[in-house]
Scaffold this motif. Sequence first.
Motif, short mmCIF file in Angstrom:
data_model
loop_
_atom_site.label_atom_id
_atom_site.label_comp_id
_atom_site.label_asym_id
_atom_site.label_seq_id
_atom_site.Cartn_x
_atom_site.Cartn_y
_atom_site.Cartn_z
N HIS A 271 0.85 -1.19 0.00
CA HIS A 271 0.00 0.00 0.00
C HIS A 271 0.89 1.25 0.00
O HIS A 271 1.06 1.90 1.03
N PRO A 272 1.46 1.61 -1.16
CA PRO A 272 2.38 2.76 -1.17
C PRO A 272 1.70 4.08 -0.85
O PRO A 272 2.37 5.02 -0.41
N LEU B 230 2.25 5.77 2.57
CA LEU B 230 3.48 6.51 2.88
C LEU B 230 3.23 8.01 2.95
O LEU B 230 4.04 8.74 3.53
N ALA C 211 2.12 0.59 5.29
CA ALA C 211 2.38 0.48 3.85
C ALA C 211 2.75 -0.95 3.45
O ALA C 211 2.76 -1.27 2.27
#
Length: 115
Positions: free
Chosen positions: A9-10, A13, A76
């Motif tokens: 799950h970028p 960030l 993330a």
Amino acid sequence: MIAAHHFTHPAALWLLAVVPVALGFLLWGGSRRRRTLRHLGGATGLRAALQARQAGRGRAALLTLLGLGSLVVALAQPRWGRGEGVETRTGRDVVIVLDVSKSMLAEQPSRLERA
């Protein structure tokens, strides 16, 4: 440089922006604390008692920010060791454990023979 494809799950960030905001709140709170101490004036006993706690505050603030940053990175879900297109299988392992010590020979027939 950490690439975005190494995270499940970028987009999480982006929450790392909370860390500097938290730092600002911690600095603001410290400023207010010092200002309040100045208003108390020459209470040297109170000032000495509170200064003993000051050293621990910086360490606690650092650990709080480090924990917050680590929590965001964990959200993330970083991936290491899995490239694109690597197929993973799920399965179940069955392990049979058999005690072959001398105490297993105590009964007639022995537990070892039964197994």
